[in-house]
Design an enzyme around this catalytic site. Structure first.
Site, PDB file in Angstrom:
ATOM      1  CG  HIS A  65      -1.639  -1.249   1.494  1.00  0.00           C
ATOM      2  ND1 HIS A  65      -2.804  -1.569   0.842  1.00  0.00           N
ATOM      3  CD2 HIS A  65      -1.380  -2.270   2.327  1.00  0.00           C
ATOM      4  CE1 HIS A  65      -3.237  -2.742   1.266  1.00  0.00           C
ATOM      5  NE2 HIS A  65      -2.391  -3.199   2.170  1.00  0.00           N
ATOM      6  CG  HIS A 275      -1.842 -10.181   6.138  1.00  0.00           C
ATOM      7  ND1 HIS A 275      -0.636  -9.578   6.393  1.00  0.00           N
ATOM      8  CD2 HIS A 275      -2.657  -9.197   5.656  1.00  0.00           C
ATOM      9  CE1 HIS A 275      -0.713  -8.290   6.111  1.00  0.00           C
ATOM     10  NE2 HIS A 275      -1.918  -8.036   5.655  1.00  0.00           N
ATOM     11  CG  ASP A 326       0.863  -4.970   4.562  1.00  0.00           C
ATOM     12  OD1 ASP A 326       0.125  -4.178   3.948  1.00  0.00           O
ATOM     13  OD2 ASP A 326       0.478  -5.587   5.574  1.00  0.00           O
TER      14      ASP A 326
HETATM   15 ZN    ZN Z   1      -2.448  -4.991   3.126  1.00  0.00          ZN
END
Ligand code: ZN
Length: 453
Positions: A65, A275, A326
Site C-alpha cells: 500500500h 497474510h 505491505d
Molecule cells: Zn495490506
C-alpha cells in the site's frame, strides 16, 4: 544484445554458479552460460557489463500500500494495536489527491527498486475523492500509481481492490468513503475501464482484489472473483490477518474467512491470500487443494503485533509462499524473507524450517507468479531480464563470497544497502547503489511532508 558477466548467480536448479554470462535481448534472457570460458563468445558488439557479487532474478514485492510509507517512524514507537495504527493510516489517506499520490508512490517505488525489487503488487483501494465522489476520471488514482511505477522503473500489478463495507454489516465511514464503489458490479465496471486502458502494456498487469471478508459482503465476493477469473488475471485478498477477523466471520457466516472465500469461488491458481496468519489445518488444506498462493508480510505483521504466519505448514502442504512489505515499516527484500524463517524459529525454538532456496524462490519466482508474470523470477532462457546484484564484500556480507555460502550470506546477512545494481526487463534502474531518479531520500522527504496531516 547486452551481455552481463555475473561473478556469482543464483540459478534455477537452486545452485549458485560462478562466472555466469547472461545475454539479454528486448528485455528477455536469450542465453545463460556458466564457467571460466562462458565469456569467450559474447554476442552483439562484444561488450560485457560486469555485475559483482551474487546476481538474483529480481525480487517481487507482492503486497504494497504505497501511501503507508508516509507513516514510517510516526506510529512504530507507540503503544496501540493494528486498529489504532489504522486510525493514523486513515489520516494520511484523507490527504492524498492523484498528483500527491503519484509523487509519494514514485518515491516509495524507487525505494523498493533500491532494495532489489523489480515488481510491485499494489493493493489499491484509495479510489475516490474524500467525500466518496469519483474523480472526473474514475481511475485517476490507479493511473497515478501506474505512472509512479513507470517513473521508478518497476513493473506494477495494480490490484484494484473492491472495498464496500466498514466491517461485517457496517457502512463505510469517514475516509473509508474514498474506498467504496457502492457494489461489486460498479467496482467491476470501473476496473474494466482501467483493464482495457492497459491491456497492451508489457509493464502493467491490472488485477483484482477483495479487501477482506470484513469489507466485501459475502454476496458480492463471487462478482469480484468472476471478473478476475474471466480475464485470467490475479486476484488477491487479505485473509485472517487478525484473530478478531476470524471470530467475526465465524459469528456472521459460521466459518473461517478461507472457507467463506472457498465457498464463494474466490480461491484458485490465480489467487493470492495475503497474510494468512491465523489459519487452522482445514484452511491450509483448502488453500493447497485450490492451488492458492500465500503472501506473508512478516515485517508488517511483527510491527503491528499480528502474529507469525504458518509458513512451514503452508510449504509442507504444497502452498507456494511469497512476501510483501505491505505497510512499508521496512522495505528490504532480504529482511522480509528471512523474517519468515526467523519468526518460526522464535515461535518453535527450532532452526531450519525453510531452506535458503525455498526462501529465495518465495522472494522471486513465486512472487512474480502471484503478480501474474510467471515469466519473471528465474535466470533462465526466455524469462524477463530482471537482474539484481548484491554485494558480497560489504561489512554485512563479507565472508560469504564463495559458491557454497553466497546464497545464505545474502538471505541471512544482506540488507537493502547491499543491492548495487538493478535491471528490470533489460532496463538499468539502479547503478552502483544510485537510482536513476537521483536522491530517493530527498524524494521521500518531500513527498511525505506534502502528504502529512
Ligand atoms: Zn495490506
Amino acid at each position: 544484445v547486452t551481455s552481463y558477466r555475473c561473478e556469482f548467480a543464483w540459478l534455477p536448479d537452486g545452485g549458485v554458479g560462478r562466472d555466469v554470462i547472461i545475454e539479454v535481448e528486448d528485455g528477455r534472457i536469450v542465453e545463460v552460460r556458466t564457467g571460466p570460458d562462458a565469456g569467450s563468445a559474447v554476442r552483439g558488439n562484444g561488450e560485457v557489463e560486469h555485475l559483482r557479487g551474487l546476481v538474483l532474478p529480481g525480487a517481487a514485492n507482492v503486497h504494497s500500500h504505497a501511501f503507508h510509507r508516509a507513516l514510517r517512524g510516526r506510529t512504530h514507537g507507540r503503544l496501540g494495536t493494528f486498529w489504532s495504527w489504522r486510525e493514523r493510516m486513515y489520516e494520511v489517506a484523507a490527504q492524498l489527491d492523484p498528483a500527491g499520490y503519484r509523487t509519494l508512490a514514485r518515491a516509495s517505488y524507487a525505494e523498493m527498486a533500491l532494495a532489489g525489487f523489480t515488481a510491485v503488487g499494489e493493493f489499491h483501494y484509495l479510489h475516490h475523492q474524500p467525500d466518496g465522489t469519483p474523480y472526473v476520471d474514475r481511475n485517476a488514482m490507479g493511473d497515478a500509481l501506474i505512472e509512479a511505477a513507470r517513473q521508478a522503473g518497476l513493473r506494477i500489478t495494480l490490484l484494484d481492490t473492491c472495498y464496500l463495507a466498514g466491517g461485517f454489516g457496517a457502512e463505510l465511514d469517514g475516509v473509508q468513503r474514498r474506498f467504496g464503489d457502492g457494489d461489486a458490479a460498479r467496482w467491476a465496471a470501473r476496473v474494466e475501464d482501467l483493464y482495457r486502458r492497459h491491456a497492451a502494456a508489457d509493464d502493467v498487469v491490472i488485477g483484482a482484489a477483495i479487501h477482506s471478508v470484513r469489507a466485501v459482503p459475502a454476496a458480492e465476493i463471487p462478482v469480484v472473483a468472476a471478473w478476475a477469473h474471466a480475464r485470467g488475471t490475479p486476484l488477491h485478498v487479505h485473509v485472517s490477518e487478525q484473530p478478531s477477523e476470524n471470530a467475526a466471520c465465524s459469528d456472521t457466516h459460521g466459518c473461517s474467512p478461507t472457507a467463506l472465500l472457498m465457498r464463494s469461488g474466490a480461491l484458485g491458481a490465480r489467487t493470492t491470500a495475503v497474510h494468512a496468519t491465523h489459519l487452522d489445518d482445514r484452511d491450509i488444506r483448502a488453500l493447497a487443494a485450490s492451488g492458492t498462493r500465500v503472501c506473508l508480510c512478516p515485517t508488517t505483521e511483527r510491527d503491528l503485533g499480528d502474529g507469525v504466519g504458518p509458513a512451514h505448514h503452508l510449504v509442507g502442504a504444497g502452498v507456494p509462499i511469497a512476501v510483501g512489505t505491505d505497510s512499508h515499516a521496512i522495505v528490504d527484500a532480504f529482511e522480509e524473507v528471512r523474517a519468515v524463517e526467523l519468526g518460526l524459529r522464535l515461535e518453535t525454538w527450532e532452526r531450519g524450517h525453510l531452506p535458503v532456496d525455498t526462501l529465495l524462490t518465495a522472494l522471486t519466482a513465486n512472487g512474480h507468479a502471484c503478480l501474474g508474470t510467471p515469466d519473471a523470477g528465474r535466470l533462465e532462457l526466455g524469462c524477463r531480464a530482471d537482474l539484481v546484484a548484491v554485494d558480497l564484500l560489504s561489512v554485512r556480507t563479507a565472508g560469504g563470497s564463495n559458491v557454497e555460502d553466497a546464497a545464505a550470506a545474502v538471505v541471512f546477512g544482506a540488507t537493502a544497502a547491499d543491492v548495487t545494481d538493478v535491471i528490470v526487463d533489460g532496463h538499468r534502474i539502479v547503478r552502483d547503489r544510485a537510482h536513476r531518479l537521483g536522491d530517493v531520500g530527498a524524494l521521500l522527504t518531500h513527498a511525505i511532508t506534502a502528504a502529512s496531516p
